[in-house]
Design a protein around this motif. Structure first.
Motif, PDB file in Angstrom:
ATOM      1  N   SER A 106      25.841  24.937 -33.680  1.00 27.58           N
ATOM      2  CA  SER A 106      27.026  25.412 -32.780  1.00 27.58           C
ATOM      3  C   SER A 106      27.351  26.753 -33.142  1.00 27.58           C
ATOM      4  O   SER A 106      26.516  27.674 -33.169  1.00 27.58           O
ATOM      5  CB  SER A 106      28.120  24.415 -33.293  1.00 27.58           C
ATOM      6  N   ALA A 107      28.613  26.982 -33.732  1.00 28.89           N
ATOM      7  CA  ALA A 107      29.126  28.110 -34.264  1.00 28.89           C
ATOM      8  C   ALA A 107      28.117  28.897 -35.259  1.00 28.89           C
ATOM      9  O   ALA A 107      27.922  28.059 -36.373  1.00 28.89           O
ATOM     10  CB  ALA A 107      30.649  28.329 -34.663  1.00 28.89           C
ATOM     11  N   ARG A 108      27.884  30.027 -35.304  1.00 23.83           N
ATOM     12  CA  ARG A 108      26.963  30.367 -36.510  1.00 23.83           C
ATOM     13  C   ARG A 108      27.771  30.615 -37.707  1.00 23.83           C
ATOM     14  O   ARG A 108      29.172  30.978 -37.751  1.00 23.83           O
ATOM     15  CB  ARG A 108      26.681  31.913 -36.080  1.00 23.83           C
TER      16      ARG A 108
ATOM     17  N   PHE B 156      26.648  22.717 -28.095  1.00 23.52           N
ATOM     18  CA  PHE B 156      25.382  22.575 -29.504  1.00 23.52           C
ATOM     19  C   PHE B 156      24.195  23.217 -28.630  1.00 23.52           C
ATOM     20  O   PHE B 156      23.747  22.441 -27.742  1.00 23.52           O
ATOM     21  CB  PHE B 156      25.302  21.421 -30.252  1.00 23.52           C
ATOM     22  N   ALA B 157      23.646  24.041 -29.372  1.00 26.42           N
ATOM     23  CA  ALA B 157      22.135  24.383 -28.929  1.00 26.42           C
ATOM     24  C   ALA B 157      21.116  23.537 -29.957  1.00 26.42           C
ATOM     25  O   ALA B 157      21.459  23.114 -31.134  1.00 26.42           O
ATOM     26  CB  ALA B 157      21.920  25.786 -29.254  1.00 26.42           C
ATOM     27  N   TYR B 158      20.104  23.211 -29.339  1.00 19.32           N
ATOM     28  CA  TYR B 158      18.933  22.495 -30.153  1.00 19.32           C
ATOM     29  C   TYR B 158      17.558  22.813 -29.840  1.00 19.32           C
ATOM     30  O   TYR B 158      17.599  23.510 -28.991  1.00 19.32           O
ATOM     31  CB  TYR B 158      19.171  20.849 -29.825  1.00 19.32           C
TER      32      TYR B 158
ATOM     33  N   ALA C 267      26.333  13.645 -33.269  1.00 20.38           N
ATOM     34  CA  ALA C 267      26.260  12.764 -31.934  1.00 20.38           C
ATOM     35  C   ALA C 267      25.033  13.629 -31.209  1.00 20.38           C
ATOM     36  O   ALA C 267      24.255  12.863 -30.327  1.00 20.38           O
ATOM     37  CB  ALA C 267      27.508  13.064 -31.301  1.00 20.38           C
ATOM     38  N   VAL C 268      24.788  14.840 -31.378  1.00 17.88           N
ATOM     39  CA  VAL C 268      23.732  15.567 -30.624  1.00 17.88           C
ATOM     40  C   VAL C 268      22.536  14.905 -31.054  1.00 17.88           C
ATOM     41  O   VAL C 268      21.512  14.578 -30.355  1.00 17.88           O
ATOM     42  CB  VAL C 268      23.553  17.144 -30.990  1.00 17.88           C
ATOM     43  N   GLU C 269      22.328  14.760 -32.324  1.00 16.34           N
ATOM     44  CA  GLU C 269      21.183  14.295 -32.955  1.00 16.34           C
ATOM     45  C   GLU C 269      20.924  12.876 -32.351  1.00 16.34           C
ATOM     46  O   GLU C 269      19.745  12.624 -32.091  1.00 16.34           O
ATOM     47  CB  GLU C 269      21.362  14.250 -34.566  1.00 16.34           C
ATOM     48  N   GLU C 270      21.857  12.066 -32.384  1.00 11.20           N
ATOM     49  CA  GLU C 270      21.548  10.695 -31.877  1.00 11.20           C
ATOM     50  C   GLU C 270      21.230  10.565 -30.387  1.00 11.20           C
ATOM     51  O   GLU C 270      20.316   9.854 -29.939  1.00 11.20           O
ATOM     52  CB  GLU C 270      22.854   9.984 -32.002  1.00 11.20           C
ATOM     53  N   THR C 271      21.893  11.601 -29.679  1.00  8.45           N
ATOM     54  CA  THR C 271      21.238  11.649 -28.116  1.00  8.45           C
ATOM     55  C   THR C 271      20.037  12.086 -28.082  1.00  8.45           C
ATOM     56  O   THR C 271      19.266  11.665 -27.249  1.00  8.45           O
ATOM     57  CB  THR C 271      22.237  12.700 -27.512  1.00  8.45           C
ATOM     58  N   LEU C 272      19.650  13.178 -28.971  1.00  8.38           N
ATOM     59  CA  LEU C 272      18.172  13.337 -28.633  1.00  8.38           C
ATOM     60  C   LEU C 272      17.193  12.448 -29.171  1.00  8.38           C
ATOM     61  O   LEU C 272      16.136  12.248 -28.456  1.00  8.38           O
ATOM     62  CB  LEU C 272      17.853  14.759 -29.885  1.00  8.38           C
ATOM     63  N   ARG C 273      17.606  11.648 -29.967  1.00  3.00           N
ATOM     64  CA  ARG C 273      16.657  10.654 -30.616  1.00  3.00           C
ATOM     65  C   ARG C 273      16.554   9.633 -29.445  1.00  3.00           C
ATOM     66  O   ARG C 273      15.524   8.764 -29.360  1.00  3.00           O
ATOM     67  CB  ARG C 273      17.102  10.086 -31.910  1.00  3.00           C
TER      68      ARG C 273
END
Length: 182
Positions: free
Chosen positions: A44-46, A4-6, A27-33
């Motif tokens: 992720s994929a377009r 995932f790109a963020y 899960a990405v959002e939780e990690t970033l927070r």
């Protein structure tokens, strides 16, 4: 796991970008927070782009639908990109879907929401864009979007009242002209 790109903001408002391996966007959002970041875009994929006219147009009802959906998603704490993806996937209105996709592409390319909206003047009036920009500045985009919904409803009520008032005036003048004939 997927890649995932963020894009996120620090507590000072600085833009941070990167990539993470995770099972889901949540899960990405939780990690970033957990890292003290505020995610704005997670992708992720377009999503395949629908065919777009030169500049998509939204009528008042469609703009209200888009605004309500985006305000609700953002108020719930989800990222902007996820909110736009939900608007695309919901598919209840084709023009809203096209505009949401165009905005998503520009936001993922690094534009602020207001900058992306400004590229579509037939969909987003300049006053609307300016208020969203102000909301971005103070970190209150969700509240600004809700305020825009209230403002739009008040404008429609005022327009309806003005129309009823004009009809009343016409009726009065017709009565007056009829009374002068007698």
């Amino acid at each position: 796991m997927a890649q995932f790109a963020y894009q996120a903001r620090t507590s000072r408002g600085e833009r941070v970008t990167g990539n993470l391996d995770a099972a889901t966007e949540a899960a990405v959002e939780e990690t970033l927070r957990d890292r003290g970041l505020f995610p704005t875009i997670i992708s992720s994929a377009r999503i395949a782009a629908p065919r777009v006219a030169a500049s998509p147009r939204l009528n008042r009802k469609e703009l209200a639908l888009f605004t309500m959906h985006l305000a609700t998603v953002m108020k719930s704490g989800l990222s902007l990109s996820l909110g736009l993806r939900h608007s695309i996937e919901e598919g209840s209105n084709k023009r809203v879907e096209i505009v949401a996709h165009a905005i998503l592409q520009r936001v993922e390319a690094g534009l602020m929401l207001s900058e992306a909206m400004a590229e579509f003047p037939l969909a987003f009036p300049q006053d609307y864009v300016n208020l969203v920009k102000a909301g971005e500045t103070v970190g209150q985009v969700d509240q600004v979007l809700f305020d825009l919904l209230v403002l739009g409803r008040e404008q429609r009520q005022t327009a309806r009242f003005g129309s009823e008032l004009q009809q009343g005036h016409r009726w009065f003048f017709q009565l007056e002209s009829l009374s002068q004939r007698n």
